[in-house]
Structure formats: structure tokens, C-alpha cells
Design a protein around this motif. Sequence first.
Motif, mmCIF file in Angstrom:
data_model
loop_
_atom_site.group_PDB
_atom_site.id
_atom_site.type_symbol
_atom_site.label_atom_id
_atom_site.label_comp_id
_atom_site.label_asym_id
_atom_site.label_seq_id
_atom_site.Cartn_x
_atom_site.Cartn_y
_atom_site.Cartn_z
ATOM 1 N N PHE A 157 6.232 -9.192 14.041
ATOM 2 C CA PHE A 157 6.407 -8.085 13.109
ATOM 3 C C PHE A 157 6.825 -8.572 11.717
ATOM 4 C CE2 PHE A 157 7.548 -5.477 17.077
ATOM 5 C CZ PHE A 157 6.207 -5.168 17.281
ATOM 6 N N ASN A 158 7.440 -9.758 11.647
ATOM 7 C CA ASN A 158 7.824 -10.312 10.356
ATOM 8 C C ASN A 158 6.615 -10.616 9.473
ATOM 9 O OD1 ASN A 158 10.612 -10.252 10.476
ATOM 10 N ND2 ASN A 158 10.774 -12.239 11.473
ATOM 11 N N PHE A 159 5.434 -10.703 10.095
ATOM 12 C CA PHE A 159 4.222 -10.957 9.306
ATOM 13 C C PHE A 159 3.966 -9.824 8.317
ATOM 14 C CE2 PHE A 159 -0.480 -10.761 8.841
ATOM 15 C CZ PHE A 159 -0.654 -11.987 8.210
ATOM 16 N N ALA A 160 4.470 -8.613 8.630
ATOM 17 C CA ALA A 160 4.312 -7.484 7.707
ATOM 18 C C ALA A 160 5.056 -7.721 6.396
ATOM 19 C CB ALA A 160 4.800 -6.193 8.360
ATOM 20 N N LYS A 161 6.032 -8.641 6.399
ATOM 21 C CA LYS A 161 6.780 -8.963 5.184
ATOM 22 C C LYS A 161 6.123 -10.076 4.374
ATOM 23 C CE LYS A 161 11.223 -7.783 7.351
ATOM 24 N NZ LYS A 161 12.576 -8.287 7.703
ATOM 25 N N SER A 162 5.081 -10.679 4.926
ATOM 26 C CA SER A 162 4.424 -11.791 4.235
ATOM 27 C C SER A 162 3.852 -11.335 2.901
ATOM 28 C CB SER A 162 3.293 -12.358 5.104
ATOM 29 O OG SER A 162 2.462 -13.217 4.342
ATOM 30 N N PRO A 163 4.187 -12.019 1.801
ATOM 31 C CA PRO A 163 3.627 -11.627 0.495
ATOM 32 C C PRO A 163 2.111 -11.773 0.448
ATOM 33 C CG PRO A 163 4.762 -13.745 0.342
ATOM 34 C CD PRO A 163 5.084 -13.182 1.692
ATOM 35 N N PHE A 164 1.562 -12.690 1.260
ATOM 36 C CA PHE A 164 0.112 -12.878 1.272
ATOM 37 C C PHE A 164 -0.577 -11.709 1.974
ATOM 38 C CE2 PHE A 164 2.151 -17.090 1.385
ATOM 39 C CZ PHE A 164 1.720 -17.563 0.149
ATOM 40 N N PHE A 165 0.029 -11.215 3.047
ATOM 41 C CA PHE A 165 -0.517 -10.042 3.734
ATOM 42 C C PHE A 165 -0.437 -8.814 2.827
ATOM 43 C CE2 PHE A 165 0.577 -6.246 6.314
ATOM 44 C CZ PHE A 165 -0.652 -6.066 6.951
ATOM 45 N N ILE A 166 0.678 -8.673 2.104
ATOM 46 C CA ILE A 166 0.858 -7.538 1.193
ATOM 47 C C ILE A 166 -0.138 -7.617 0.038
ATOM 48 C CG2 ILE A 166 2.468 -6.436 -0.416
ATOM 49 C CD1 ILE A 166 4.737 -7.324 1.467
ATOM 50 N N ASP A 167 -0.323 -8.821 -0.538
ATOM 51 C CA ASP A 167 -1.280 -8.980 -1.638
ATOM 52 C C ASP A 167 -2.702 -8.677 -1.183
ATOM 53 O OD1 ASP A 167 0.694 -9.677 -3.395
ATOM 54 O OD2 ASP A 167 0.337 -11.841 -3.286
ATOM 55 N N TYR A 168 -3.062 -9.136 0.014
ATOM 56 C CA TYR A 168 -4.398 -8.888 0.552
ATOM 57 C C TYR A 168 -4.636 -7.388 0.744
ATOM 58 C CZ TYR A 168 -8.235 -8.962 3.972
ATOM 59 O OH TYR A 168 -9.417 -8.744 4.632
ATOM 60 N N SER A 169 -3.628 -6.694 1.289
ATOM 61 C CA SER A 169 -3.759 -5.253 1.514
ATOM 62 C C SER A 169 -3.871 -4.500 0.197
ATOM 63 C CB SER A 169 -2.551 -4.740 2.308
ATOM 64 O OG SER A 169 -2.430 -5.411 3.550
ATOM 65 N N ARG A 170 -3.073 -4.897 -0.794
ATOM 66 C CA ARG A 170 -3.123 -4.216 -2.085
ATOM 67 C C ARG A 170 -4.449 -4.464 -2.793
ATOM 68 N NH1 ARG A 170 3.055 -5.494 -4.262
ATOM 69 N NH2 ARG A 170 4.071 -3.791 -3.098
ATOM 70 N N THR A 171 -4.979 -5.680 -2.644
ATOM 71 C CA THR A 171 -6.282 -5.974 -3.248
ATOM 72 C C THR A 171 -7.364 -5.066 -2.670
ATOM 73 O OG1 THR A 171 -5.677 -8.285 -3.641
ATOM 74 C CG2 THR A 171 -8.029 -7.756 -3.598
ATOM 75 N N LEU A 172 -7.340 -4.875 -1.359
ATOM 76 C CA LEU A 172 -8.322 -3.988 -0.724
ATOM 77 C C LEU A 172 -8.138 -2.553 -1.189
ATOM 78 C CD1 LEU A 172 -8.372 -5.303 2.966
ATOM 79 C CD2 LEU A 172 -9.994 -5.777 1.141
ATOM 80 N N ALA A 173 -6.891 -2.119 -1.331
ATOM 81 C CA ALA A 173 -6.620 -0.727 -1.702
ATOM 82 C C ALA A 173 -6.998 -0.433 -3.150
ATOM 83 C CB ALA A 173 -5.140 -0.400 -1.475
ATOM 84 N N ASN A 174 -6.839 -1.415 -4.028
ATOM 85 C CA ASN A 174 -7.023 -1.170 -5.463
ATOM 86 C C ASN A 174 -8.352 -1.657 -6.010
ATOM 87 O OD1 ASN A 174 -4.391 -0.093 -5.608
ATOM 88 N ND2 ASN A 174 -3.506 -2.121 -5.887
ATOM 89 N N SER A 175 -9.205 -2.221 -5.154
ATOM 90 C CA SER A 175 -10.478 -2.749 -5.634
ATOM 91 C C SER A 175 -11.612 -1.783 -5.300
ATOM 92 C CB SER A 175 -10.759 -4.113 -4.997
ATOM 93 O OG SER A 175 -10.987 -3.967 -3.600
ATOM 94 N N SER A 176 -12.776 -2.100 -5.833
ATOM 95 C CA SER A 176 -13.973 -1.285 -5.565
ATOM 96 C C SER A 176 -14.984 -2.108 -4.773
ATOM 97 C CB SER A 176 -14.588 -0.804 -6.889
ATOM 98 O OG SER A 176 -14.883 -1.900 -7.733
ATOM 99 N N LEU A 177 -14.497 -2.849 -3.779
ATOM 100 C CA LEU A 177 -15.369 -3.708 -2.973
ATOM 101 C C LEU A 177 -16.030 -2.879 -1.876
ATOM 102 C CD1 LEU A 177 -13.021 -6.821 -2.620
ATOM 103 C CD2 LEU A 177 -14.975 -6.566 -4.139
ATOM 104 N N SER A 178 -17.022 -2.113 -2.261
ATOM 105 C CA SER A 178 -17.710 -1.251 -1.292
ATOM 106 C C SER A 178 -18.439 -2.110 -0.255
ATOM 107 C CB SER A 178 -18.715 -0.355 -2.033
ATOM 108 O OG SER A 178 -19.418 0.443 -1.128
ATOM 109 N N GLY A 179 -18.216 -1.798 1.017
ATOM 110 C CA GLY A 179 -18.879 -2.531 2.091
ATOM 111 C C GLY A 179 -18.253 -3.871 2.410
ATOM 112 N N TYR A 180 -17.056 -4.134 1.883
ATOM 113 C CA TYR A 180 -16.412 -5.431 2.142
ATOM 114 C C TYR A 180 -16.065 -5.575 3.619
ATOM 115 C CZ TYR A 180 -12.676 -8.916 2.372
ATOM 116 O OH TYR A 180 -11.906 -9.989 2.707
ATOM 117 N N THR A 181 -16.293 -6.776 4.159
ATOM 118 C CA THR A 181 -15.880 -7.114 5.523
ATOM 119 C C THR A 181 -15.031 -8.381 5.472
ATOM 120 O OG1 THR A 181 -17.916 -8.383 5.875
ATOM 121 C CG2 THR A 181 -17.907 -6.078 6.597
ATOM 122 N N PRO A 182 -14.013 -8.496 6.313
ATOM 123 C CA PRO A 182 -13.153 -9.686 6.300
ATOM 124 C C PRO A 182 -13.948 -10.951 6.619
ATOM 125 C CG PRO A 182 -12.160 -7.903 7.572
ATOM 126 C CD PRO A 182 -13.562 -7.495 7.294
#
Length: 272
Positions: A157-182
Motif C-alpha cells: 500500500f505504500n506504493f500509493a505514496k510513490s512520487p513516480f506513481f503519483i506523477d504517472y497518474s497525474r500525467t494521464l489525468a491532465n494529458s490528451s493522450l487519446s487511446g493511450y495504453t500502458p
Amino acid sequence: MAAEENRNAAVRPTSGVDDKPLWSHVTVLSVAAGGGGNRTWTCNYCSKKVVGSYSKVKAHLLKLPNHGVAPCKSVSRDMLQQIKEEHDEVERKKSQEAYQDKQKADYLSLPDGSDLQQHKKRKGKEVGPLEKSFNISQREKTDKQCARMFFASGLPFNFAKSPFFIDYSRTLANSSLSGYTPPTYNRIRTTLLGQEKEHVYRKLHPIRDSWMKKGVSIVSDGWSDRQRRPLINLMAASAGGAMFLKSVDASGIIKDGEYVSNVFEEALHGFF
């Protein structure tokens, strides 16, 4: 007559409208008798006198068309931006407070195992504009998918505090990457791993450069991993900072002075 004008000068709006920030940019001369939204005010910048509600104050200062009031000609572009930011910040806080109050009201009485959408369906309610504007249903669905990823993959559960996980999630939320897949399993362990290794190497380059100028010390410590394998960690300590060099598996080996000396010598040859 003069006394009457002095009593009406600089009248502030009554309770209920003081949370509207742009009143501070005009001088209210009089308030309509018996309440109501209209009041007589003058602009603090162009001295224009207007009879109207807060909507005209906003239209005048923010230069909004089709509101029955001329835009302020004395407000510069920079001043306009500052006024707009002031207005938007207050509106954002009000919307957030309204959202939080609504969310509390919807969830306090929910039974265990229910979500907002199910709660409203049982009561026959439609999703209102507030829920739509904040995408509450989609947010809940995304939260559950994220949590399921943690549960099914055994992620701490500590992985939720990872700054890299948070940055990745924010990038997905704030970008216009239509159709993006991991990225795929193979791409992560090959191409992306190699690129990240090069990135880390470039970041450490200034520390390595300092070794030849200011010297460096090789230090080590021993510990056991989860498989109880004895490991020897080697690090370089210098004025430029500490840097991890390598980890050696010493399973089944007598860790005497000669062996440790050889480990240090190999590290020196590998990095100098």
C-alpha cells in the motif's frame, strides 16, 4: 442633500453577497431599498457610474460582452488577468466546498458495499449537474480499478505514496493522450529499462567527475536478503555525494580479509 450623499457613500453590499470578490474593485454608493441585487456603484478604475447587480460588476471589470454594461477601458491586460484570477479562485473554492458538502450528504447514510450511483438508482434519482461536472461516477470506477490493481498484484500500500506513481497518474489525468495504453511487459524490461539506466548514469556523471578532483572512498556493508543470501554492498563516498556501485552475492564463501580485498579491487577496476 450633502448629508444624504455622505451617508450613501462607499456602502458595502449586505450579507450574502460579500463572498463575491469583485465588489472590492468598485465603490457602492447606495443599496436598493427593500433588498434586491441592484445597487448604485462606481468603478474604482474608470469612475463609471452604474446601477446594477454583481453580474454587471463582473461584466464591466472582466470585459464580458452582451451584459448591458460597457467594459472598463482603464483595466490593462495585466490587471484584467489579476482580476480574473481573483474571481476564478473564489469560484473554485465555492465549487469545491459545494462538492464536498454534497459528497458528505450522499455518503454519510450509505450502507456498506454501496456506491453513489447505486444509492441514487435505488432512490430513483438522476445524477445531477454537480455530480456530472466532477465525474463522480467515473472517479469511483477509476479508484476501484486502481485499488484492484494493488490487491490482485500484491503491491504494498505504500506504493500509493510513490512520487513516480503519483506523477504517472497525474500525467494521464491532465494529458490528451487519446487511446493511450500502458507499456508492455517486454518494453518495460528491455527498452525502457535501458533508457532509465542511461538516464540514471547521466544524473550520476557529476558525482563521478568529482572523484578525480577531490578523491573517493569505497565503503561496504553486509546484510541478508529475503532468501537469507549474504550480500555485500559497495558504495562510493565523496564530496560530490554517495553512489551505489554494486552488490555481491557471497553465498557459500568465507568472507575473510583476502576475499573482501578482492571485492574492493574488482570494484576499483570496474569504475576507474
